[in-house]
Design a protein around this motif. Structure first.
Motif, PDB file in Angstrom:
ATOM      1  N   GLU A 158      -9.899  89.912  49.304  1.00 53.68           N
ATOM      2  CA  GLU A 158     -11.362  89.969  49.150  1.00 53.68           C
ATOM      3  C   GLU A 158     -11.664  90.621  47.813  1.00 53.68           C
ATOM      4  OE1 GLU A 158     -13.330  91.836  52.425  1.00 53.68           O
ATOM      5  OE2 GLU A 158     -12.469  90.447  53.889  1.00 53.68           O
ATOM      6  N   ILE A 159     -12.486  89.954  47.041  1.00 55.50           N
ATOM      7  CA  ILE A 159     -12.808  90.479  45.705  1.00 55.50           C
ATOM      8  C   ILE A 159     -14.281  90.856  45.638  1.00 55.50           C
ATOM      9  CG2 ILE A 159     -12.832  89.949  43.228  1.00 55.50           C
ATOM     10  CD1 ILE A 159     -10.709  87.841  43.725  1.00 55.50           C
ATOM     11  N   GLY A 160     -14.550  92.035  45.140  1.00 51.48           N
ATOM     12  CA  GLY A 160     -15.926  92.475  44.927  1.00 51.48           C
ATOM     13  C   GLY A 160     -16.031  93.150  43.575  1.00 51.48           C
ATOM     14  N   HIS A 161     -17.075  93.902  43.390  1.00 47.99           N
ATOM     15  CA  HIS A 161     -17.268  94.577  42.112  1.00 47.99           C
ATOM     16  C   HIS A 161     -17.957  95.911  42.342  1.00 47.99           C
ATOM     17  CE1 HIS A 161     -18.219  95.302  37.943  1.00 47.99           C
ATOM     18  NE2 HIS A 161     -17.525  94.227  37.594  1.00 47.99           N
ATOM     19  N   TYR A 218     -20.509  87.063  51.270  1.00 45.93           N
ATOM     20  CA  TYR A 218     -19.110  87.071  51.648  1.00 45.93           C
ATOM     21  C   TYR A 218     -18.637  85.637  51.841  1.00 45.93           C
ATOM     22  CZ  TYR A 218     -14.881  87.750  54.294  1.00 45.93           C
ATOM     23  OH  TYR A 218     -13.580  87.709  54.682  1.00 45.93           O
ATOM     24  N   GLY A 219     -17.456  85.330  51.374  1.00 46.56           N
ATOM     25  CA  GLY A 219     -16.869  84.026  51.690  1.00 46.56           C
ATOM     26  C   GLY A 219     -16.458  83.253  50.458  1.00 46.56           C
ATOM     27  N   ASP A 220     -16.634  81.947  50.531  1.00 45.61           N
ATOM     28  CA  ASP A 220     -16.218  81.054  49.453  1.00 45.61           C
ATOM     29  C   ASP A 220     -16.839  81.497  48.112  1.00 45.61           C
ATOM     30  OD1 ASP A 220     -15.263  78.610  48.224  1.00 45.61           O
ATOM     31  OD2 ASP A 220     -17.391  78.089  48.143  1.00 45.61           O
ATOM     32  N   PRO A 221     -16.017  81.739  47.103  1.00 45.37           N
ATOM     33  CA  PRO A 221     -16.541  82.280  45.845  1.00 45.37           C
ATOM     34  C   PRO A 221     -17.712  81.480  45.262  1.00 45.37           C
ATOM     35  CG  PRO A 221     -14.172  82.439  45.848  1.00 45.37           C
ATOM     36  CD  PRO A 221     -14.542  81.702  47.105  1.00 45.37           C
ATOM     37  N   LEU A 222     -17.617  80.148  45.320  1.00 50.76           N
ATOM     38  CA  LEU A 222     -18.687  79.367  44.690  1.00 50.76           C
ATOM     39  C   LEU A 222     -20.023  79.572  45.406  1.00 50.76           C
ATOM     40  CD1 LEU A 222     -16.659  76.143  43.842  1.00 50.76           C
ATOM     41  CD2 LEU A 222     -17.263  78.070  42.344  1.00 50.76           C
ATOM     42  N   LEU A 264     -19.106  90.790  48.137  1.00 49.53           N
ATOM     43  CA  LEU A 264     -19.851  91.671  47.227  1.00 49.53           C
ATOM     44  C   LEU A 264     -20.279  92.967  47.911  1.00 49.53           C
ATOM     45  CD1 LEU A 264     -21.877  89.178  45.027  1.00 49.53           C
ATOM     46  CD2 LEU A 264     -19.515  89.949  44.849  1.00 49.53           C
ATOM     47  N   GLY A 265     -20.102  93.023  49.224  1.00 49.45           N
ATOM     48  CA  GLY A 265     -20.382  94.263  49.947  1.00 49.45           C
ATOM     49  C   GLY A 265     -19.146  95.154  50.063  1.00 49.45           C
ATOM     50  N   LEU A 266     -18.083  94.773  49.366  1.00 53.69           N
ATOM     51  CA  LEU A 266     -16.830  95.541  49.451  1.00 53.69           C
ATOM     52  C   LEU A 266     -17.013  96.918  48.816  1.00 53.69           C
ATOM     53  CD1 LEU A 266     -13.857  94.904  50.288  1.00 53.69           C
ATOM     54  CD2 LEU A 266     -13.400  94.476  47.900  1.00 53.69           C
ATOM     55  N   ILE A 267     -16.591  97.935  49.546  1.00 51.52           N
ATOM     56  CA  ILE A 267     -16.658  99.296  49.001  1.00 51.52           C
ATOM     57  C   ILE A 267     -15.298  99.942  49.222  1.00 51.52           C
ATOM     58  CG2 ILE A 267     -17.718 101.568  49.288  1.00 51.52           C
ATOM     59  CD1 ILE A 267     -20.270  99.925  50.170  1.00 51.52           C
TER      60      ILE A 267
END
Ligand SMILES: N[C@@H](Cc1c[nH]c[nH+]1)C(=O)O
Length: 416
Positions: A158-161, A218-222, A264-267
């Protein structure tokens, strides 16, 4: 970490350690193929080091010890921080701007909710070098490659920022105490409570909606990229999204796009992260087995600017995941060969053992009068009895002397 005490009645501790050792070897081999070199840092760190820098482990979770001069130390609560400091201090003497290191080291933290788990082994890598989509993607690719090596078929990174959420919070002028609550709501994707919580904070509706949307991205990057475009409010956020898109493009060139999702909700636990962050998940394990991200500002605290990115696997959790999915290889032969001999042949048998060990084989020997043959698992059995022979997969092959035995083993390529 489990204690590896040798129990005479069962060798499960030894076997567990072998499984663990194989796992660590697989990780090390893969890290090495991407140009990383192993390092080690001290178990004892100065407490001041951790209490004076920001973005570190919670002080209450650190395990403190007092040395004989009365100085307060902590048992290494994190690996990234000392390596970052080491790299900053070594900067002048380095001839290259790229440093790639890996480690297998214990970290000591005592989290409130997991009091009995004070010691964990992390195997990780740190890359000190320019922040480019290629360097970010290569580090992600290394994590993916390693998970493939371990045999996991169903895993996701899982990728976030770290910056996107920080940017929104900055605009909303949220107080630190409120921020902690909000972070845990977002982390647990508790959308039902996020809305009333934000309403109470009296921030403008647009911003509120943007923050509320984050845990759903969350999910498919596109798809996530399309959703995220709707909440972009300034140039910083635009740059962050573009960074994620660029990294994803390089991952596609690595043909690794199937192994990643955006979240994007990754913390992440550590708050030294400044850019891309990520976690690795495998089936049926609720916690991430690897965590990492970019931390370009950590070395500022040692008066150097060294962009960096890294990640660490948690070995105990990985072992648990491997055994749960039936991927831990147990019951492997414990040695290459067992030599059984009658006492009248002892001299020949012991000489053969010496020569075979010289040739690199793992050997144990037993006089036939004392042994229980099934005790030791081996690929081959050699017998110095009335007959002199090597037994391999129920096939009995006689030999004249140990030199012929070695030839036999090597020519036949019986040992892999
Ligand atoms: N030190 C981080 C993992 C990491 C390594 N490098 C970057 N991040 C952790 O313990 O969660």
């Amino acid at each position: 970490m489990q204690p590896y005490i040798i129990d005479n009645s069962q060798d499960t501790s030894v076997e567990d350690f072998q499984v663990r050792d194989n796992l660590v070897r697989t990780l090390k081999n893969r890290f090495t193929t991407y140009g990383y070199k192993q390092i080690q840092t001290s178990t004892f760190e100065s407490y001041d080091l951790y209490s004076s820098i920001s973005g570190t482990v919670n002080k209450d979770e650190m395990i403190k010890v007092v040395d004989t001069s009365g100085k307060v130390m902590v048992l290494r609560p994190d690996v990234t921080i000392p390596i970052s400091r080491m790299t900053a201090l070594n900067k002048q003497s380095r001839s290259t701007n790229n440093t790639r290191v890996f480690y297998v080291m214990d970290v000591f933290r005592q989290a409130f909710e997991q009091e009995d788990q004070k010691e964990k082994t992390q195997a990780g890598i740190e890359y000190f070098g320019e922040n480019t989509p290629q360097s970010n993607a290569e580090v992600l690719m290394l994590a993916i490659h390693t998970l493939k090596d371990l045999g996991f078929s169903n895993f996701k990174i899982e990728i976030g920022h770290a910056g996107l959420f920080k940017e929104l919070v900055k605009q909303a002028l949220i107080q630190p105490e409120e921020l902690d609550v909000l972070l845990s709501l977002i982390q647990s994707k508790n959308t039902a409570e996020i809305e009333p919580f934000l309403k109470n904070l009296a921030i403008d509706t647009d911003l509120q909606e943007a923050i509320q949307a984050i845990p759903l991205m969350y999910g498919d990057p596109l798809n996530v990229i399309q959703q995220a475009k709707k909440i972009i409010r300034n140039e910083e956020m635009q740059a962050i999204l573009q960074n994620l898109i660029d990294v994803y493009d390089v991952l596609k060139d690595f043909q690794a796009e199937d192994s990643v999702v955006f979240n994007l909700g990754l913390i992440n636990n550590m708050n030294y992260y400044s850019g891309i962050i990520f976690q690795g998940f495998v089936d049926n394990i609720g916690k991430p087995i690897l965590m990492g991200g970019r931390y370009d500002n950590l070395s500022d605290q040692y008066n150097e600017q060294i962009p960096a990115i890294g990640f660490a696997f948690e070995i105990e959790l990985l072992l648990h995941a491997l055994s749960q999915q039936g991927l831990a290889q147990r019951k492997q032969p414990s040695v290459d060969m067992v030599i059984y001999y009658e006492l009248t042949r002892q001299k020949d048998a012991l000489y053969a053992a010496y020569r075979l060990r010289e040739a690199g084989y793992q050997i144990v020997t037993f006089p036939t009068s004392t042994i229980h043959p099934e005790d030791t698992r081996s690929l081959f059995t050699v017998r110095y009895e009335a007959k002199q022979q090597v037994v391999y997969q129920n096939q009995e092959v006689p030999f004249v002397d140990v030199e012929e035995l070695i030839d036999l083993l090597q020519e036949e390529r019986l040992l892999s």
